[in-house]
Scaffold this motif. Structure first.
Motif: not given
Length: 169
Positions: A59-60, A63, A111, A114, A117-118, A126, A131
């Motif tokens: 996810l990092t 993004v 994206n 993520g 989540t961010q 993240i 998460l």
């Protein structure tokens, strides 16, 4: 929250698939439930295998625009492989077209996931807490209810699978 995220990106995914592959919109839309299954299965597998760090890395990268990082992530590679396999077996698509669809759709999905989540976190990063929040979990349910987390127990559609079930609706 995931329903809203994916509701916003579904149209973009379908139109991009159609535009880049030549499939009509109806055919492109048939890929959406298969993407949903692949993402759900991949995340569930990573969590059950204790690879939350792999999900966070994926996810990092998604993004941060790090396509190289995303493509080298083992969780992402597993999801992509599953998705391509589903596209070829379920829809009868050529493996080249299936790979193109995967390379278009999955980064958009990751994206958005993520980014959500961010946004859930206390910082701009993240992390496991953000998460879990995005997926509707807390530390107690993660640690104390592992069976339910993975879709087990008496809850039909429970766990991550249930939470992500509406991901692409």
């Amino acid at each position: 929250m995931l329903d809203a995220i994916m509701g916003a990106v579904k149209g973009q995914i379908v139109s991009t698939i159609s535009e880049k592959t030549g499939l009509d919109l109806g055919q492109a839309e048939q890929a959406i439930p298969l993407a949903q299954e692949s993402v759900t299965e991949g995340l569930t597998s990573a969590v059950s295998g204790g690879n939350v760090d792999g999900i966070l890395g994926m996810l990092t990268s998604a993004v941060g625009g790090g396509g190289e990082g995303l493509l080298s992530n083992n969780v992402y590679k597993g999801i992509a492989g599953s998705f391509v396999s589903k596209l070829t077996s379920s829809l009868g698509l050529d493996s080249g077209i299936a790979s193109t669809i995967s390379s278009l759709a999955l980064p958009m999905i990751m994206n958005k996931l993520g980014g959500a989540t961010q946004a859930e976190g206390d910082s701009d990063g993240i992390d496991a807490g953000s998460l879990m929040s995005t997926l509707g979990l807390d530390a107690g349910s993660l640690l104390g209810n592992a069976g339910k987390l993975l879709g087990g127990g008496g809850d039909s559609g429970g766990g991550i699978g249930g939470m992500l079930g509406g991901l692409l609706k």
